[in-house]
Design an enzyme around this catalytic site. Sequence first.
Site, PDB file in Angstrom:
ATOM      1  N   ASP A 254       0.216  -7.549   1.439  1.00 14.55           N
ATOM      2  CA  ASP A 254       0.597  -6.151   1.628  1.00 14.55           C
ATOM      3  C   ASP A 254       2.116  -5.994   1.677  1.00 14.55           C
ATOM      4  O   ASP A 254       2.663  -5.295   2.521  1.00 14.55           O
ATOM      5  CB  ASP A 254      -0.061  -5.537   2.868  1.00 14.55           C
ATOM      6  CG  ASP A 254       0.049  -4.010   2.873  1.00 14.55           C
ATOM      7  OD1 ASP A 254       0.226  -3.411   1.796  1.00 14.55           O
ATOM      8  OD2 ASP A 254      -0.024  -3.417   3.966  1.00 14.55           O
TER       9      ASP A 254
ATOM     10  N   SER B 197       4.164   2.287   8.356  1.00 18.18           N
ATOM     11  CA  SER B 197       4.039   1.306   7.281  1.00 18.18           C
ATOM     12  C   SER B 197       5.346   1.184   6.526  1.00 18.18           C
ATOM     13  O   SER B 197       5.998   2.175   6.223  1.00 18.18           O
ATOM     14  CB  SER B 197       2.934   1.709   6.312  1.00 18.18           C
ATOM     15  OG  SER B 197       1.687   1.664   6.932  1.00 18.18           O
TER      16      SER B 197
ATOM     17  N   HIS C 131       0.819  -1.215   0.000  1.00 25.71           N
ATOM     18  CA  HIS C 131       0.000   0.000   0.000  1.00 25.71           C
ATOM     19  C   HIS C 131       0.857   1.270   0.000  1.00 25.71           C
ATOM     20  O   HIS C 131       0.410   2.319  -0.442  1.00 25.71           O
ATOM     21  CB  HIS C 131      -1.014   0.001   1.162  1.00 25.71           C
ATOM     22  CG  HIS C 131      -0.452   0.298   2.512  1.00 25.71           C
ATOM     23  ND1 HIS C 131      -0.020  -0.693   3.374  1.00 25.71           N
ATOM     24  CD2 HIS C 131      -0.253   1.472   3.149  1.00 25.71           C
ATOM     25  CE1 HIS C 131       0.410  -0.133   4.491  1.00 25.71           C
ATOM     26  NE2 HIS C 131       0.282   1.181   4.384  1.00 25.71           N
TER      27      HIS C 131
END
Length: 183
Positions: free
Chosen positions: A50, A170, A15
């Site tokens: 992911d 992230s 992402h």
Amino acid sequence: GVILSDDGYVLTNSHVATLDGATSSPTIRVTTHDGRIWNATLVGADPIADLAVVQLEGATGLQPIEFGDSDALNVGDRAIAIGAPLGLSGTVTNGIVSALNRSITVRSSAVPDAPSDMQDDGGDTDSDEAPPFDFWNFAPPGDAEPQRRPSAPISLSVIQTDAAINPGNSGGALLDSDGRLIG
């Protein structure tokens, strides 16, 4: 992200690299801890796990991260998170492993929805049936962009930690007490 090889392969979240699935051919620039800025290309991305791999252009002599054994983790082991939460680069937090194999459900616009003719009807599944995801709707790099879809839910098995993790972490590393990558 974390450096995987001395020639500039970097592991991050899908992402992050694909702008949450908005593009299959992103323009990527990576800043390393020493302040160098690299142009990078997307090598591959898996929106379900992911994870994405990017390669820094012209990189040599980088220090790859050492991998730990996440299967050897125990609840109570130390966990260290490195990232850039809330735009604060080079942030390190620590805590403990609170749970292992915790299942969480997340939504991802990059995950294809199952076609309506493949929805679960409560019957038996046959090995000849098509898989529940339509992977062929992803555009290969260089082709036209895939259609952006509404977010689809997926379940992930994760390491739960009480180390502070906020938006911006992230792609960053989750390390064991010896500084090895565990998540």
